[in-house]
Design an enzyme around this catalytic site. Sequence first.
Site, mmCIF file in Angstrom:
data_model
loop_
_atom_site.group_PDB
_atom_site.id
_atom_site.type_symbol
_atom_site.label_atom_id
_atom_site.label_comp_id
_atom_site.label_asym_id
_atom_site.label_seq_id
_atom_site.Cartn_x
_atom_site.Cartn_y
_atom_site.Cartn_z
ATOM 1 N N ASP A 11 0.738 -1.087 0.073
ATOM 2 C CA ASP A 11 -0.089 0.025 -0.096
ATOM 3 C C ASP A 11 0.864 1.130 -0.062
ATOM 4 O O ASP A 11 1.586 1.625 0.888
ATOM 5 C CB ASP A 11 -0.965 -0.087 1.177
ATOM 6 C CG ASP A 11 -1.966 0.767 1.261
ATOM 7 O OD1 ASP A 11 -2.161 1.641 0.139
ATOM 8 O OD2 ASP A 11 -3.080 1.153 1.826
ATOM 9 N N ASP A 105 -2.727 2.379 -6.316
ATOM 10 C CA ASP A 105 -1.723 2.308 -5.315
ATOM 11 C C ASP A 105 -1.578 1.091 -4.296
ATOM 12 O O ASP A 105 -0.843 1.137 -3.420
ATOM 13 C CB ASP A 105 -1.701 3.669 -4.339
ATOM 14 C CG ASP A 105 -3.043 3.595 -3.338
ATOM 15 O OD1 ASP A 105 -3.911 3.124 -4.084
ATOM 16 O OD2 ASP A 105 -3.086 4.411 -2.422
ATOM 17 N N GLU A 106 -2.399 0.036 -4.476
ATOM 18 C CA GLU A 106 -2.567 -0.957 -3.886
ATOM 19 C C GLU A 106 -2.592 -2.431 -4.378
ATOM 20 O O GLU A 106 -3.268 -2.485 -5.315
ATOM 21 C CB GLU A 106 -3.656 -0.956 -2.818
ATOM 22 C CG GLU A 106 -3.911 -1.775 -1.760
ATOM 23 C CD GLU A 106 -5.264 -1.173 -1.202
ATOM 24 O OE1 GLU A 106 -5.686 -2.297 0.072
ATOM 25 O OE2 GLU A 106 -5.922 -0.427 -1.501
#
Length: 481
Positions: A11, A105-106
């Site tokens: 993350d 983003d993860e």
Amino acid sequence: MRAAPTILHLDMDAFYASVEQASKPSLRGKAVIVGGLGPRGVVATASYEARRFGVHSAMPMGQARRLCPNGAYLIPRFSLYRQVSDVVMAMLRELSPLVEPLSLDEAFVDLEAGGVAFDSRSARQTGERLRADIRAATGLSGSVGLAGSKMLAKVASEEAKPAGLLLIEPGTERELLAPMSVRTLPGVGPATGEHLRRAGITTVGELAEAGEDELVRMVGRAAGAGLYRMALGLDDRPVVAERDAKSVSVEDTFDVDLHDRVRIRGEVQRLADRCVQRLRGSGHSGRTIVLKVRRYDFSTLTRSETLRGPTDDPAVVREAAARLLEGVDTTGGVRLLGVGVSGLADYTQEDLFAQSLAAEPDGAEEGDGAAGAEGNDGAGRTDGAGGEAVAAGGAQSATGGAQEATEPPGEPEPAAERRWAAGSDVRHAVYGPGWVQGSGVGRVTVRFEQPGSEPGRVRTFRVDDPELEPSDPLPLVGEQP
């Protein structure tokens, strides 16, 4: 559950805000809030400096400004965020063929499937190496969680924030989870958390002690059984490399309610075109066209129409969306519009003309789905943060064409004032690349700096300065032009 912590969850830390700080040296270490800048905008991401003031994602931008009046408020730059995300995701795919992205983003990674980790030691080494590689390639930090299941890996990455790594050894799950809040578990939102609190259950340990039968009685069979398993740290879900998209959609929230029917039709047409661009970009076509309208009183209506076959033709989608709009009463005002396509396929019906003539209207539905985080485009609209950023000085009003047709021949149309949204990239013929700090009263203030440079100087220009023009974002790391 695995016997080794070989499922990794990455993350990126405060991703949008961190990208802005990395690309704008003068903002490093300062409160940065990214989101919609209009009256109805919401926070997409806040830097950790801004979070100290109580600012968080999904918060109304007006409230954020009251909590953190001296923060830097910027529009999202999705093209840059996607570029950085592509770099990070490519690094994850070098580790394993099983990478499950959850957002820009993860992502989850199955390290065992990639042959890079089989025990705690090799998993930790892989995680530390990944964090260092991401820092070197992007200049950004990411938090890594390692565990024997997806749920625990995500919990671990959250606990590791910011810029840390946490490995949960198999067999220690219940001990680690017990003191944590029930809100730590996936799917436990404010309503469920409050319901459990009233029953005297505030921690995961208390949730496990309550037992499955009691939880089923409190929240229902499906939810209760799931909560009990999560409280015990049990999760057998595999990492899935590819997810089939179910629909593609775009939507805009407007700073001021729209009442002009011609303007509303024009906005729907514009949204239909953007939706088709995204549809084609994903390599799909679709059979069902969906129109979403949120009215002045927050009531949200959806209307859908199913075609005879899948299409990715913008004219067909525009026509279908226009037909759906005709059945919606907008006299009280409209605050949000959206156009989507579902029933996705990877091929296109050849007879598109027949589709547009022979559509099958579906029954109307009413819902109350919340809009995503918002970003203002500087032209009286607010875009969903999950959608594409609109260039400053974007599409002209839908009424523009009609006005132009009725003007006397030879009479010049007045030039529209150029709009410069805070945070957008610009380039000056003399001073080079920079970004907009703010604009108003016919002036625009620009700070001239770029990734890797020292904080730059600020200069002010007329909004119509011919030597100032919009620019593409510069890469965060690497040789600058």
